[in-house]
Design a protein around this motif. Structure first.
Motif, short mmCIF file in Angstrom:
data_model
loop_
_atom_site.label_atom_id
_atom_site.label_comp_id
_atom_site.label_asym_id
_atom_site.label_seq_id
_atom_site.Cartn_x
_atom_site.Cartn_y
_atom_site.Cartn_z
N TYR A 1 0.86 -1.17 0.00
CA TYR A 1 0.00 0.00 0.00
C TYR A 1 0.90 1.23 0.00
O TYR A 1 1.83 1.32 0.80
N VAL A 2 0.66 2.16 -0.91
CA VAL A 2 1.41 3.42 -0.95
C VAL A 2 0.43 4.59 -0.90
O VAL A 2 -0.72 4.47 -1.33
N PHE A 3 0.90 5.71 -0.35
CA PHE A 3 0.05 6.89 -0.21
C PHE A 3 0.27 7.93 -1.30
O PHE A 3 -0.60 8.75 -1.56
N GLN A 4 1.45 7.93 -1.94
CA GLN A 4 1.75 8.97 -2.93
C GLN A 4 2.11 8.35 -4.27
O GLN A 4 3.28 8.11 -4.57
N GLY A 5 1.14 8.09 -5.08
CA GLY A 5 1.37 7.59 -6.42
C GLY A 5 2.22 6.33 -6.49
O GLY A 5 2.45 5.67 -5.49
N ASN A 6 2.69 6.02 -7.66
CA ASN A 6 3.40 4.77 -7.86
C ASN A 6 4.91 4.87 -7.67
O ASN A 6 5.53 3.93 -7.20
N GLY A 7 5.53 5.94 -8.05
CA GLY A 7 6.96 6.10 -7.85
C GLY A 7 7.82 5.34 -8.85
O GLY A 7 7.34 4.59 -9.70
N LYS A 8 9.14 5.55 -8.73
CA LYS A 8 10.10 5.01 -9.69
C LYS A 8 10.25 3.50 -9.62
O LYS A 8 10.65 2.88 -10.60
#
Length: 64
Positions: free
Chosen positions: A40-47
């Motif tokens: 689970y992530v809170f800020q978009g998908n990322g690199k």
């Protein structure tokens, strides 16, 4: 036959930070016959999102 245990990892994002790399490494090394990791992530998908996809580790973006 034993039931597969689900393991949730929760982090802020999937950028190139230390915790994100650690979650990816743990997910890679888990026995997939015994464990099902997901993130689970809170800020978009990322690199690192594509690397999680390559390892078949689901990533869910949730709002705070």
């Amino acid at each position: 036959m034993s039931k597969i245990k689900r393991i949730a990892f929760i982090t802020n994002c999937l950028d190139m930070g230390g915790i994100e790399k650690l979650i990816l490494e743990i997910g890679r090394k888990l026995n997939k016959n015994k464990f099902e990791p997901f993130v689970y992530v809170f800020q978009g998908n990322g690199k690192l999102k594509s690397e999680f996809d390559n390892e078949n580790i689901p990533v869910y973006v949730v709002s705070k």
